[in-house]
Design an enzyme around this catalytic site. Sequence first.
Site, PDB file in Angstrom:
ATOM      1  N   LYS A 186      23.009  39.010  31.030  1.00  0.00           N
ATOM      2  CA  LYS A 186      24.318  39.637  31.249  1.00  0.00           C
ATOM      3  C   LYS A 186      24.749  39.572  32.726  1.00  0.00           C
ATOM      4  CE  LYS A 186      24.875  40.380  26.916  1.00  0.00           C
ATOM      5  NZ  LYS A 186      24.182  41.235  26.023  1.00  0.00           N
TER       6      LYS A 186
HETATM    7  C1  LIG Z   1      23.942  41.813  24.555  1.00  0.00           C
HETATM    8  C2  LIG Z   1      24.841  42.506  23.615  1.00  0.00           C
HETATM    9  C3  LIG Z   1      24.546  43.756  23.061  1.00  0.00           C
HETATM   10  C4  LIG Z   1      23.186  44.380  23.180  1.00  0.00           C
HETATM   11  O1  LIG Z   1      22.801  44.678  24.458  1.00  0.00           O
HETATM   12  P1  LIG Z   1      21.304  45.181  24.700  1.00  0.00           P
HETATM   13  O2  LIG Z   1      21.340  45.679  26.116  1.00  0.00           O
HETATM   14  O3  LIG Z   1      20.427  43.994  24.541  1.00  0.00           O
HETATM   15  O4  LIG Z   1      21.037  46.252  23.735  1.00  0.00           O
HETATM   16  C5  LIG Z   1      25.490  44.406  22.308  1.00  0.00           C
HETATM   17  N1  LIG Z   1      26.681  43.851  22.070  1.00  0.00           N
HETATM   18  C6  LIG Z   1      27.016  42.627  22.556  1.00  0.00           C
HETATM   19  C7  LIG Z   1      28.363  42.076  22.263  1.00  0.00           C
HETATM   20  C8  LIG Z   1      26.091  41.913  23.309  1.00  0.00           C
HETATM   21  O5  LIG Z   1      26.394  40.691  23.751  1.00  0.00           O
END
Ligand SMILES: *Cc1c(COP(=O)(O)O)cnc(C)c1O
Length: 385
Positions: A186
């Site tokens: 991210k």
């Molecule tokens: C990455 C992601 C999540 C989950 O995030 P985590 O921190 O791994 O729980 C949820 N929604 C979307 C759209 C994502 O891309």
Amino acid sequence: MDIRNKFLPYALPLIEEDEINEVIDTLKSCWITTGPKTKLFEEKFKEYIGAKHAIALNSCTAGLHLSLVASNIKAGDEVITTPFTFCATVNVIEHVGATPVLVDIDEKTFNIDVNKIEAAITEKTKAIMPVHFAGQSCEMDKINEIAKKHNLLVIEDAAHTIGAEYKGRKTGQDSYSCSYSFYATKNLTTAEGGMVVTNNDELAEKLRILSLHGISKDAWKRYTSEGNWHYEVIYPGFKYNMTDIQAALGLCQLKKLDRFNDTRAKYARMYDEILGEISGIILPKECMPGKMVWHLYCIRLKEACRNEFIEKLKQKNIGTSVHFIPIHKHPYYRDKYGYKTGDFPVTDKVFEGLVSLPLYPLMTEEDVKYVAGCVAEQFKTCKSS
Ligand SMILES: *Cc1c(COP(=O)(O)O)cnc(C)c1O
């Protein structure tokens, strides 16, 4: 990084000396789980977004789940979201026993189609969970207006939009509940981690308690000099707290977030320029009034050659991905809800030729040009084969 001889994954984190030193400092301090650095990260993050409360968690999924639990959404309730998201968004609706109701996306932004939300509302609907796709905000004016009219909560999945803006306000700045992901790929990473932001005092208090076993006050302080051995469990809560090792990473990354996002935007413009000429490839577009933070650069190939295209790029040492396999195509959801082809025509159409190209600040401009060049070349060959 010279990728011509080395595999370039579709995403990589950018970890520098300061992150490494801050983690070492945390380890040496002997306070390794939730503690002073987590609290400081919450303060800094809340300031950055401009929201009233921020609660650090071990994932974005945890933020979404806790927001549903704390809002008393349960079996018999319905929650509206989109099929074009990571499974976590919909899994948490299942976790609380509620029913996800999927609404098709807008073809330009890949965000929920605000014009189709009202038709999906029933007397059981309790909340809307918009997903701000690829770094671009949903049309929040319209979503908030619909929510207000029908007395629904808005629980936002901002995993992709850390630092994004809509009409001059940051994603999450005015929200009831907005969750961010700090997963390794991210825009800001703590390896694993998340943050939920809220402007609702009551929700903030509940989220804090639920995130650490349902223990009543400042559970994390119980081993400090200010703490007390006595505590009370007021709800069977969850184990969703962030550690200070993660917060150490987050504190450093937050300082660089705007720079990271600017680099992403610059690389997106480079892709636009090089790939803009090619008919047959549809490029992602910034359409919302505000600021997109370019978590993903998703192109759509008009020809049905996606798999071959991905394979060819791999041979050129370029990693790609597909965001996302729509929810209604996963066996659990397909079988449970009996989704059929044609239920979500726009999502299906977008998904067909979708590919995410590498886009992250650790890439160099040369890398971006190399990827774009290979994309153009491979597209030509797979079109003619
Ligand atoms: C990455 C992601 C999540 C989950 O995030 P985590 O921190 O791994 O729980 C949820 N929604 C979307 C759209 C994502 O891309």
